[in-house]
Design a protein around this motif. Structure first.
Motif, PDB file in Angstrom:
ATOM      1  N   THR B 231      61.989  44.663  60.195  1.00  0.00           N
ATOM      2  CA  THR B 231      61.436  45.328  59.048  1.00  0.00           C
ATOM      3  C   THR B 231      60.396  44.273  58.540  1.00  0.00           C
ATOM      4  O   THR B 231      59.417  44.857  58.118  1.00  0.00           O
ATOM      5  N   GLU B 232      60.097  43.204  59.108  1.00  0.00           N
ATOM      6  CA  GLU B 232      59.214  42.370  58.613  1.00  0.00           C
ATOM      7  C   GLU B 232      57.589  42.671  59.211  1.00  0.00           C
ATOM      8  O   GLU B 232      57.795  42.735  60.476  1.00  0.00           O
ATOM      9  N   SER B 233      56.786  42.933  58.477  1.00  0.00           N
ATOM     10  CA  SER B 233      55.296  43.372  59.030  1.00  0.00           C
ATOM     11  C   SER B 233      54.832  41.880  59.251  1.00  0.00           C
ATOM     12  O   SER B 233      54.956  40.988  58.711  1.00  0.00           O
ATOM     13  N   VAL B 234      54.174  41.984  60.797  1.00  0.00           N
ATOM     14  CA  VAL B 234      53.449  40.798  60.889  1.00  0.00           C
ATOM     15  C   VAL B 234      51.848  40.968  60.475  1.00  0.00           C
ATOM     16  O   VAL B 234      51.043  39.765  60.416  1.00  0.00           O
ATOM     17  N   ALA B 235      51.486  42.140  59.659  1.00  0.00           N
ATOM     18  CA  ALA B 235      50.161  42.309  59.273  1.00  0.00           C
ATOM     19  C   ALA B 235      50.028  41.581  58.048  1.00  0.00           C
ATOM     20  O   ALA B 235      50.728  41.089  57.328  1.00  0.00           O
ATOM     21  N   ALA B 236      48.560  41.065  57.800  1.00  0.00           N
ATOM     22  CA  ALA B 236      48.388  40.406  56.627  1.00  0.00           C
ATOM     23  C   ALA B 236      48.473  40.979  55.408  1.00  0.00           C
ATOM     24  O   ALA B 236      48.386  42.151  55.362  1.00  0.00           O
ATOM     25  N   GLY B 237      48.811  40.226  54.422  1.00  0.00           N
ATOM     26  CA  GLY B 237      48.781  41.031  53.077  1.00  0.00           C
ATOM     27  C   GLY B 237      47.469  41.344  52.428  1.00  0.00           C
ATOM     28  O   GLY B 237      46.487  41.047  53.141  1.00  0.00           O
ATOM     29  N   ASN B 238      47.650  41.601  51.305  1.00  0.00           N
ATOM     30  CA  ASN B 238      46.154  41.970  50.589  1.00  0.00           C
ATOM     31  C   ASN B 238      45.674  40.921  49.957  1.00  0.00           C
ATOM     32  O   ASN B 238      46.090  40.496  48.968  1.00  0.00           O
ATOM     33  N   GLY B 239      44.553  40.516  50.119  1.00  0.00           N
ATOM     34  CA  GLY B 239      43.811  39.404  49.751  1.00  0.00           C
ATOM     35  C   GLY B 239      42.856  39.706  48.677  1.00  0.00           C
ATOM     36  O   GLY B 239      42.049  39.036  48.348  1.00  0.00           O
ATOM     37  N   HIS B 240      42.677  41.038  48.358  1.00  0.00           N
ATOM     38  CA  HIS B 240      41.659  41.331  47.473  1.00  0.00           C
ATOM     39  C   HIS B 240      41.963  41.091  46.271  1.00  0.00           C
ATOM     40  O   HIS B 240      42.845  41.304  45.494  1.00  0.00           O
ATOM     41  N   ARG B 241      40.938  40.280  45.588  1.00  0.00           N
ATOM     42  CA  ARG B 241      40.977  39.953  44.201  1.00  0.00           C
ATOM     43  C   ARG B 241      39.622  40.127  43.564  1.00  0.00           C
ATOM     44  O   ARG B 241      39.024  39.230  42.834  1.00  0.00           O
ATOM     45  N   PRO B 242      39.176  41.772  43.111  1.00  0.00           N
ATOM     46  CA  PRO B 242      38.384  41.998  42.221  1.00  0.00           C
ATOM     47  C   PRO B 242      38.170  41.660  40.930  1.00  0.00           C
ATOM     48  O   PRO B 242      39.229  41.281  40.360  1.00  0.00           O
ATOM     49  N   GLN B 243      37.209  41.849  40.172  1.00  0.00           N
ATOM     50  CA  GLN B 243      37.136  42.090  38.727  1.00  0.00           C
ATOM     51  C   GLN B 243      37.133  43.378  38.285  1.00  0.00           C
ATOM     52  O   GLN B 243      36.819  44.334  38.905  1.00  0.00           O
ATOM     53  N   PRO B 244      37.917  43.430  37.009  1.00  0.00           N
ATOM     54  CA  PRO B 244      38.044  44.760  36.574  1.00  0.00           C
ATOM     55  C   PRO B 244      36.675  45.557  36.279  1.00  0.00           C
ATOM     56  O   PRO B 244      35.868  44.987  36.064  1.00  0.00           O
ATOM     57  N   GLU B 245      36.824  46.761  36.574  1.00  0.00           N
ATOM     58  CA  GLU B 245      35.396  47.589  36.049  1.00  0.00           C
ATOM     59  C   GLU B 245      35.774  48.746  35.593  1.00  0.00           C
ATOM     60  O   GLU B 245      36.873  49.250  35.617  1.00  0.00           O
ATOM     61  N   LYS B 246      34.861  49.420  35.233  1.00  0.00           N
ATOM     62  CA  LYS B 246      35.134  50.704  34.415  1.00  0.00           C
ATOM     63  C   LYS B 246      34.102  51.672  35.536  1.00  0.00           C
ATOM     64  O   LYS B 246      32.959  51.659  35.785  1.00  0.00           O
ATOM     65  N   ILE B 247      34.801  52.682  36.039  1.00  0.00           N
ATOM     66  CA  ILE B 247      34.306  53.853  36.851  1.00  0.00           C
ATOM     67  C   ILE B 247      34.173  55.265  36.070  1.00  0.00           C
ATOM     68  O   ILE B 247      35.353  55.735  35.683  1.00  0.00           O
ATOM     69  N   ARG B 248      33.000  55.914  36.144  1.00  0.00           N
ATOM     70  CA  ARG B 248      32.841  57.143  35.468  1.00  0.00           C
ATOM     71  C   ARG B 248      32.562  58.045  36.333  1.00  0.00           C
ATOM     72  O   ARG B 248      31.192  57.713  36.891  1.00  0.00           O
ATOM     73  N   ARG B 249      32.972  59.123  36.494  1.00  0.00           N
ATOM     74  CA  ARG B 249      32.438  60.365  37.252  1.00  0.00           C
ATOM     75  C   ARG B 249      32.163  61.491  36.313  1.00  0.00           C
ATOM     76  O   ARG B 249      33.283  62.098  35.832  1.00  0.00           O
ATOM     77  N   GLU B 250      31.020  61.893  36.049  1.00  0.00           N
ATOM     78  CA  GLU B 250      30.865  63.118  35.129  1.00  0.00           C
ATOM     79  C   GLU B 250      30.963  64.341  35.789  1.00  0.00           C
ATOM     80  O   GLU B 250      29.997  64.512  36.684  1.00  0.00           O
ATOM     81  N   GLY B 385      62.860  44.251  52.718  1.00  0.00           N
ATOM     82  CA  GLY B 385      63.733  43.385  53.214  1.00  0.00           C
ATOM     83  C   GLY B 385      64.809  42.588  52.345  1.00  0.00           C
ATOM     84  O   GLY B 385      65.243  41.631  51.966  1.00  0.00           O
ATOM     85  N   MET B 386      65.004  43.618  51.114  1.00  0.00           N
ATOM     86  CA  MET B 386      66.150  43.214  50.077  1.00  0.00           C
ATOM     87  C   MET B 386      67.504  43.745  50.481  1.00  0.00           C
ATOM     88  O   MET B 386      67.693  44.968  51.342  1.00  0.00           O
ATOM     89  N   ASP B 387      68.534  43.806  49.615  1.00  0.00           N
ATOM     90  CA  ASP B 387      69.482  44.413  49.909  1.00  0.00           C
ATOM     91  C   ASP B 387      70.067  45.190  48.514  1.00  0.00           C
ATOM     92  O   ASP B 387      69.547  45.007  47.414  1.00  0.00           O
ATOM     93  N   LEU B 388      71.175  45.965  48.474  1.00  0.00           N
ATOM     94  CA  LEU B 388      71.541  46.634  47.195  1.00  0.00           C
ATOM     95  C   LEU B 388      71.836  45.756  45.694  1.00  0.00           C
ATOM     96  O   LEU B 388      72.027  46.247  44.833  1.00  0.00           O
ATOM     97  N   SER B 389      71.952  44.388  46.300  1.00  0.00           N
ATOM     98  CA  SER B 389      72.214  43.549  45.169  1.00  0.00           C
ATOM     99  C   SER B 389      71.253  43.666  44.182  1.00  0.00           C
ATOM    100  O   SER B 389      71.053  43.412  42.959  1.00  0.00           O
ATOM    101  N   TYR B 390      69.832  44.010  44.706  1.00  0.00           N
ATOM    102  CA  TYR B 390      68.807  44.216  43.611  1.00  0.00           C
ATOM    103  C   TYR B 390      69.002  45.334  42.363  1.00  0.00           C
ATOM    104  O   TYR B 390      68.639  44.793  41.433  1.00  0.00           O
ATOM    105  N   TYR B 391      69.952  45.985  42.956  1.00  0.00           N
ATOM    106  CA  TYR B 391      70.220  47.226  41.616  1.00  0.00           C
ATOM    107  C   TYR B 391      71.218  46.417  40.662  1.00  0.00           C
ATOM    108  O   TYR B 391      71.221  46.774  39.626  1.00  0.00           O
ATOM    109  N   ARG B 392      72.032  45.520  41.272  1.00  0.00           N
ATOM    110  CA  ARG B 392      73.000  45.120  40.278  1.00  0.00           C
ATOM    111  C   ARG B 392      72.116  43.934  39.295  1.00  0.00           C
ATOM    112  O   ARG B 392      72.201  43.979  38.175  1.00  0.00           O
ATOM    113  N   ASP B 393      71.255  43.198  40.210  1.00  0.00           N
ATOM    114  CA  ASP B 393      70.297  42.528  39.312  1.00  0.00           C
ATOM    115  C   ASP B 393      69.690  43.122  38.336  1.00  0.00           C
ATOM    116  O   ASP B 393      69.305  42.686  37.207  1.00  0.00           O
TER     117      ASP B 393
END
Lengths: 429, 425
Positions: B231-250, B385-393
């Motif tokens: 189940t483990e992906s070999v693909a790289a994770g997400n390295g995106h670290r941008p700055q917050p912005e305001k986006i407006r579409r009228e 990659g976790m198990d059902l103990s997650y729900y007890r936690d």
């Protein structure tokens, strides 16, 4: 198979119980026999607005949701043409909270003017969000009054227009409650980790003292037979054309309902249905097309909704659809195809019994239709349908004179607003 | 029998939830090596078989192939057309749905037990031999483009797209939305290549419903042509670290404005994940939440408003979403930010916190009600990659989320200037 017990309180409230010790939860369903068809034509959208108000406080409980959430429960409700249905699930150990909540709002509403005002606004926003602001959202606002001229099905559950909701008064609300919200006009069902005896005691305690009511008159004007095809053309700022075609057909409780439902399934259910194979895959007229029975308690509609492939003309698309429906009026459905439709119906029915909430709703629904025990004979009803019956239904229903068609065109950037003959809302370019 | 007179002025005593009953799945192994998890239960003679493939957009550097391949898994082999395959499934009343996400592709089959022997081999043969016929690909492209054009007319869809893109970047599996050009450029040989690489090995199978040994044996036997993959992906994770912005579409013609605020967070494994779920629930995670009470039930600006904490693989995010009356946009934004600020300024009261804990415990119970629900709950953790103990936690974590801890988290994560803000309409 849903095993259940039924009893009736002295005030007339019918109760159905399905015991299921395999779950830690309980589902409760309260069906009120009131829907949009019970509205006055100048005050449409009222049954649904009322559904919102039922959460706005009852005689002893200022807020319905909070105590339920505190008890670990969750709820929702829906309104359609015929019924208003309230349902909740709650951990079994807190079942009494559900009885307290549902009985108090059957016993009497007590919401404030502020609550009415706010819910009017909320419903207006719901109207805008789902019917006006989204592409094709107004299609049913246009179709209903095309197909129905007399019967109250000519307006939608959300209402004919926003102003009907905006004008609702406290007096209207009280009057509506008195007529429709009482034990004689409701069906209560409970499914889950309960005992029937426990439910009986809780019902007697909480619902027993509620005053009975009078069964409301149900004399809806019958829709006269249609003898001429009706059409409406609109142009809207949408990305593609759609064809909506509806035919008058039987009511939910008529003997030919199951044949009509199978007819719709044969045409469009699944990826190997007639319309999908022929019109989507092979001829590429539509990208999607669906057929279904509206399921109404009075005479309903057999509905076709198709999304045209870009570049296909509306005339060609409708002609292609008619070629397919004509096959059903001329030739009996092959046995194997009928068997397939029945097996699909059986699987649907069995899957609908998996969740407690669905079981509770099914019990209330079939009791409202006349007898809850019919919930366990649905597959038989489908299996009894013959090819000859489908041929007969197709012949009666799928006639051009019996159809109403909405041609929903994209409005092009050149400002062509076409021949829109004045919809309730003016769509802007 | 004695009739009790109810005291309607007092709410019945609320009893605490009993210990959450979580049934561990039985684990078998297919001959090809993939794990088969069984979650028995229910009264109806029906079961669900889910085949999970590591074939999501993460595995696909171009982000284009994965959704198309998963949509076409059952649409034709060298021997059979899409119609023939569908007919052989639907004749028996079974249904098969294909879906894909950033992480996985799944084929989910619901079938009456009595027809499993007819349906499962058809599914296996179709997936293993999927040939992605040209005609089916064309149909997929036409349908997808048309659907997307409709979606792009909806304020809610466009604001979601803009927020996800801004948070994760258009190249990320979590921020990528396909353009019409990208659909048009789909090439069947590339799709066939992705299928070959990703859809012949199973990351797992989950069978739920009223199944006995004979059904398990039958399912295992018919799926023995598949290999296995972790189940483990070999693909790289997400390295995106941008700055917050305001986006407006009228959109001058829109009747409502979609507001969507969001910020990046973390995955399920993060120590703050569970208390953040609690904090989110208070803010906008249930009908009685502060945002719902304010924006809908008090002001009537909107039909609804909600917020959610979404865990992804190695990352995650939180969002707040609503569609408001156009004239109320600024007022609604001010109220939303005021509710966010209030979480930092004032500790949550015990009564509200108790309510939210009980509500969330009830939700968790509902998540295990019936075999299909339990299978979905299992799938969610299994794929991380976790198990059902997650729900007890999780149950324990609900109790550990104290007013002080929640206030601290609000101060740390939920500051006005940390939010991306999108407005469309």
């Amino acid at each position: 198979m849903i095993n259940f017990e039924r009893f009736t309180l002295p005030n007339g409230l019918v109760v159905l119980v399905n015991e299921d010790p395999g779950t830690p939860l309980v589902a409760m369903n309260v069906l009120y026999k009131v829907g949009a068809r019970d509205e006055h034509e100048d005050k449409t959208g009222f049954a649904h607005l009322f559904e919102h108000l039922m959460f706005g406080g009852s005689a002893n409980i200022p807020n319905y949701d909070e105590p339920l959430e505190k008890a670990g429960g969750e709820n929702n409700a829906f309104t359609n043409n015929d019924i208003t249905n309230y349902y909740l699930t709650i951990p079994a150990q807190n079942i009494e909270t559900a009885f307290w909540l549902e009985s108090d709002r059957m016993a009497g509403l007590a919401f404030s003017d502020h609550s009415l005002e706010v819910q009017r606004r909320v419903v207006v926003e719901e109207f805008k969000q789902n019917y006006l602001n989204y592409p094709y959202g107004d299609a049913w606002l246009l179709l209903k009054p095309l197909a129905y001229k007399v019967h109250p099905y000519r307006w939608n559950t959300i209402g004919k227009e926003v102003s009907h909701i905006e004008n609702a008064t406290m007096h209207d609300v009280r009057d509506f409650f008195g007529r429709f919200y009482h034990p004689l006009n409701a069906v209560l069902s409970v499914s889950g980790n309960v005992k029937t005896s426990q439910v009986r005691n809780l019902c007697e305690k909480w619902f027993g003292p509620i005053a009975t009511g009078r069964a409301p008159a149900r004399d809806y004007p019958a829709e006269p037979g249609q003898h001429e095809k009706r059409t409406r053309v609109v142009h809207r700022p949408v990305p593609g054309a759609r064809l909506y075609k509806v035919y008058h057909c039987c009511a939910r409780t008529d003997p030919e309902f199951h044949a009509t439902d199978l007819l719709a399934d044969i045409l469009s259910k699944g990826h190997a249905s007639r319309l999908h194979n022929s019109l989507v895959r092979n001829r590429q007229v539509f990208t999607e097309i669906h057929a279904y029975h509206s399921g109404d308690l009075d005479k309903g509609l057999l509905v076709f909704e198709g999304r045209l492939v870009d570049g296909v003309s509306m005339e060609d698309a409708e002609a292609a659809l008619m070629q397919e429906t004509a096959k059903l009026t001329h030739n009996a459905v092959p046995d194997a195809e009928l068997t397939k439709a029945k097996q699909m119906a059986e699987a649907m029915e069995i899957c609908s019994e998996i969740k407690n909430a669905h079981r509770a709703l099914n019990l209330s629904f079939y009791e409202m239709l006349g007898d809850a025990s019919q919930v366990n004979h649905v597959t038989e009803r489908y299996n009894e349908v013959t090819g000859a019956q489908i041929l007969e239904v197709a012949g009666q229903v799928l006639a051009e004179d019996n159809s109403s068609v909405l041609y929903y065109h994209p409005q092009h950037a050149n400002g062509n607003t076409g021949q829109d003959q004045g919809a309730a809302r003016k769509a802007s370019a | 029998m004695q009739m009790e007179t109810p005291d309607r002025t007092r709410e019945p005593r609320v009893r605490p939830a009993p210990e959450l009953r979580i049934q561990e799945p039985l684990v078998e192994s297919l001959s090809g090596g993939a794990p088969l998890y069984v979650i028995p239960g229910g009264q109806q003679e029906v079961c669900r078989v889910e085949l999970l493939f590591r074939a999501g957009t993460r595995e696909d550097p171009n982000r284009l192939l994965a959704p198309a391949v998963s949509a076409l898994l059952l649409n034709g082999t060298a021997q059979r057309t899409a119609e023939q395959i569908a007919e052989r499934i639907e004749f028996f009343g079974a249904s098969a749905d294909c879906d894909s996400s950033a992480e996985y592709a799944a084929v989910s089959v619901v079938c009456l037990n009595k027809f499993l022997g007819e349906v499962v081999p058809v599914i296996a043969e179709a997936i293993l031999g999927a040939s992605i016929p040209e005609r089916e690909l064309e149909l997929y492209i036409t349908q997808s483009m048309q659907r997307q054009r409709v979606q792009n007319k909806k304020v809610g869809y466009v604001s979601r797209k803009l927020l996800h893109r801004a948070l994760f970047g258009n190249d990320s599996p979590y921020g990528h939305y396909q353009s019409e050009e990208e659909y048009a450029a789909l090439d069947r040989r590339m799709l066939a290549g992705f299928h070959k690489g990703n859809c012949r090995n199973l990351a797992g199978i989950i069978v739920s419903g009223k199944v006995a040994d004979s059904e398990i044996e039958l399912i295992s036997r018919h799926l023995d042509g598949f290999g296995s993959v972790s189940t483990e992906s070999v693909a790289a994770g997400n390295g995106h670290r941008p700055q917050p912005e305001k986006i407006r579409r009228e959109w001058p013609d829109a009747m409502q404005t979609s507001l969507r605020l969001g910020l990046p967070l973390f995955d399920r494994r993060h120590p703050d994940f569970i208390p953040m779920k609690v904090l989110n629930c208070i803010l906008g995670g249930y009908f009685g939440s502060r945002l719902m009470s304010n924006i809908r039930e008090d002001k009537g600006y909107s039909y609804g408003i909600g917020s959610a904490v979404v865990p992804l693989s190695g990352t995650g995010f939180m969002y707040i979403s609503t569609e408001v009356n156009k004239q109320s946009r600024e007022d609604a934004l001010n109220e939303i930010y005021a509710e966010i600020q209030e979480l930092t300024d004032t500790r949550v009261g015990h009564e509200e916190l108790d309510l939210v804990r009980n509500y969330m415990a009830g939700m968790l119970q509902r998540g295990f009600d019936g075999p299909f629900a339990a299978a979905s709950a299992f799938r969610n953790v299994m794929l991380s990659g976790m198990d059902l103990s997650y729900y007890r936690d999780f149950m324990r974590g609900l109790m550990d989320a104290t007013p002080g801890k929640l206030q601290e988290l609000a101060g740390q994560y939920l500051q006005k200037e940390s939010f991306w803000e999108v407005s469309v309409g």
